[in-house]
Scaffold this active site. Structure first.
Site, PDB file in Angstrom:
ATOM      1  N   PHE A 150       0.800  -1.219   0.000  1.00  0.00           N
ATOM      2  CA  PHE A 150       0.000   0.000   0.000  1.00  0.00           C
ATOM      3  C   PHE A 150       0.833   1.270   0.000  1.00  0.00           C
ATOM      4  CE2 PHE A 150       0.700  -0.721   4.565  1.00  0.00           C
ATOM      5  CZ  PHE A 150       1.075   0.548   4.985  1.00  0.00           C
ATOM      6  N   LYS A 174      -1.116  -7.584  -8.764  1.00  0.00           N
ATOM      7  CA  LYS A 174      -2.037  -7.602  -7.625  1.00  0.00           C
ATOM      8  C   LYS A 174      -1.590  -6.503  -6.664  1.00  0.00           C
ATOM      9  CE  LYS A 174      -2.841  -8.477  -3.873  1.00  0.00           C
ATOM     10  NZ  LYS A 174      -3.323  -7.522  -2.774  1.00  0.00           N
ATOM     11  N   GLU A 177      -5.192  -3.676  -1.880  1.00  0.00           N
ATOM     12  CA  GLU A 177      -6.609  -3.314  -1.942  1.00  0.00           C
ATOM     13  C   GLU A 177      -6.919  -2.033  -1.180  1.00  0.00           C
ATOM     14  OE1 GLU A 177      -6.159  -6.107   1.584  1.00  0.00           O
ATOM     15  OE2 GLU A 177      -5.250  -5.771  -0.397  1.00  0.00           O
ATOM     16  N   SER A 227       5.993  -6.884   4.019  1.00  0.00           N
ATOM     17  CA  SER A 227       6.616  -7.190   5.300  1.00  0.00           C
ATOM     18  C   SER A 227       7.390  -8.502   5.227  1.00  0.00           C
ATOM     19  CB  SER A 227       5.551  -7.284   6.393  1.00  0.00           C
ATOM     20  OG  SER A 227       4.744  -8.422   6.195  1.00  0.00           O
ATOM     21  N   CYS A 282       9.707   1.614   3.221  1.00  0.00           N
ATOM     22  CA  CYS A 282      10.633   0.548   3.599  1.00  0.00           C
ATOM     23  C   CYS A 282      12.062   1.070   3.724  1.00  0.00           C
ATOM     24  CB  CYS A 282      10.570  -0.608   2.603  1.00  0.00           C
ATOM     25  SG  CYS A 282      11.158  -0.189   0.951  1.00  0.00           S
ATOM     26  N   GLU A 384       9.517  -4.022  13.104  1.00  0.00           N
ATOM     27  CA  GLU A 384       9.338  -2.965  12.109  1.00  0.00           C
ATOM     28  C   GLU A 384       8.064  -2.194  12.449  1.00  0.00           C
ATOM     29  OE1 GLU A 384       9.310  -2.367   7.269  1.00  0.00           O
ATOM     30  OE2 GLU A 384       8.431  -4.186   8.095  1.00  0.00           O
TER      31      GLU A 384
END
Length: 502
Positions: A150, A174, A177, A227, A282, A384
């Protein structure tokens, strides 16, 4: 932004009914602003089938024609970059200028992919044996897929599909969402550029769609960013199903500050790299490993800068930092402030008290936060956080800082701030991290270098974009050829011995 976002399969928006849908939020207000169809196995099957059908024609399309389409896509993307950035800002929450930067960095990979004829050159050796030549060629894999997070709904997919498509593969994306509109916008740009139907497809969804991709027999390779636990799952599952995999995982990026560093530059960098995009990067700086003799002074300079930051909605040009992507994520990030204090850290800056813009009280807000006197045993250090929380870890010297970074299970990015060239050179040699900055807080490589970390920040052998991505999206075929010359025909005959060159 579309009120309803659906899949893109075979060159058109999917028209079938959706058994499941998800809500799309405006993180700044907390309001639902749309819905997205969530794919099941049937929709994934349809997208992969469209990609498989399109592959032979696209594979055999000349490099010249591929590049012409890529250049048209590049120009359409450049012309629509502000519109794409607004979609990103609305659904993710990052401020508009940050979203513009995301699109610009993605465009760099498109620029790189436009040079694909040079990048797909093989090798040739003449007369390796008498009258025999050998050469290698790079060929596409087939249907490949990208599963993206995202936090960068435009840039991270562009780390993948431009190079994959330029190499002759067909692609199934993909995206997350949580902010799906960017992917659908890009699909329409590909159609305008003349990309054949089925070469680029988008399926929206959650774990159901992910598993369908990972297990699909017609998907040859999977690229993933997310992740570490999910990266490990993606790598294991896709590999078990015979796929080539690159899975980029999480990070705990350290910024090492030595006593001779320019502390104003270090403070600017810590705030910029720690709180840009609300820390949902990240490559964000999460931990500042500062030599104790200058820690108090650095912390004061960080406090001065944070106090001046304006947190607000992405469509307000005065905003410097936006909300987090969902309420659940905001609450999870805020919980690290509580656990940090409970485990012995000092809450130097409490982002929960940062002013919230009038009329946006229900948004997913958490201001810049700083935990001081953090130790490696604490939860806020070990995990994280992926939000606007900066952990200050005080170290005695350079050696302790390096030991701290190298002892961390993640190895995505790191930076050192110093005016000592010898220390910087030693650091880049000794540090066990995939991307290193020297007085640069977010050392994201240019598109012609490859992006990726070490240790638990990467599962697989290939990094994203750059030349490593060309190798990931192609396979090498070695050809050995003999053409007989009627005027110099060699003596024939059967020979069952092992062939040797001569």
């Amino acid at each position: 932004m579309s009120e309803h976002v659906t899949h893109w399969i075979g060159g058109a928006a999917h028209e079938g009914p959706a058994e499941r849908t998800g809500d799309i939020y405006d993180p700044a207000s907390g309001r639902v602003v749309g819905t997205v169809d969530l794919a099941g196995s049937e929709e994934v099957d349809a997208a992969v089938a469209a990609a498989k059908e399109a592959f032979p024609g696209w594979r055999d399309t000349s490099l010249s024609k591929r590049v012409q389409i890529l250049f048209r896509f590049r120009e359409s993307l450049r012309a629509g970059s502000d519109e794409l950035a607004r979609l990103v800002s609305t659904e993710h929450g990052k401020v508009f200028s940050d979203a513009q930067g995301e699109v610009a960095r993605g465009l760099e990979v498109v620029d790189f992919a436009c040079g694909i004829p040079h990048l797909l050159k093989g090798g040739y050796s003449e007369n390796v044996s008498t009258g025999v030549d050998s050469y290698s060629i790079l060929q596409p894999l087939g249907v490949v897929s990208g599963i993206t997070p995202f936090n960068f709904p435009a840039m991270v997919p562009m780390w993948m599909f431009p190079v994959a498509i330029a190499c002759g593969n067909t692609f199934v994306l993909k995206p997350s969402e949580k902010d799906p509109s960017a992917a659908s916008f890009v699909a329409r740009l590909w159609r305008e550029a003349g990309l054949p139907d089925g070469v680029f497809n988008v399926v929206h969804g959650d774990k159901v769609a992910v598993d369908a991709i990972l297990e699909h027999p017609d998907v040859a390779a999977v690229s993933f960013v997310g992740s570490t636990p999910i990266a490990r799952y993606v790598y294991r599952t896709a590999a078990e199903h015979g796929k080539r995999v690159q899975a980029l995982g999480g990070a705990k990026n350290h910024m090492v500050v030595l006593p001779d560093a320019d502390l104003d530059l270090a403070a600017d960098s810590a705030v910029s790299a720690g709180f840009g995009s609300a820390g949902e990067r990240c490559m964000a700086i999460s931990a500042v490993a500062v030599v104790d003799s200058v820690a108090d002074e650095l912390l004061e300079r960080i406090k001065e800068r944070v106090a001046r930051l304006r947190v607000g909605p992405g469509d307000d040009e005065r905003s410097e930092m936006g909300p987090l992507v969902t309420r659940e994520h905001r609450d999870r990030v805020a919980s690290y402030l509580e656990s940090g204090v409970r485990e012995g850290a000092t809450l130097a800056i409490d982002g929960r008290a940062h002013p919230v813009p009038d009329g946006h009280e229900d948004g997913f807000w958490l201001g810049p936060s700083v935990l001081d006197h953090v130790r490696p045993r604490m939860t806020c250090y070990r995990e994280e956080i992926f939000g606007p929380v900066l952990s200050v870890v005080r170290v005695a010297d350079y050696e302790e800082a390096v030991e701290l970074v190298n002892g961390n299970p993640y190895g995505n990015g790191t930076a050192i701030f110093t005016n000592d060239g010898g220390a910087a050179r030693r650091f880049q040699n000794e540090i066990e991290v995939g991307m290193v900055g020297i007085n640069v807080p977010i050392p994201v490589p240019m598109a012609y270098y490859s992006f990726g970390g070490w240790k638990q920040s990467l599962f697989g052998d290939s990094h994203a974009h750059g030349t490593e991505s060309v190798h990931f999206y192609t396979r090498t075929k070695a050809v050995t050829a003999r053409w007989t010359d009627p005027s110099r025909r060699p003596e024939g005959g059967v020979d069952l011995g092992f062939p040797i060159n001569g």
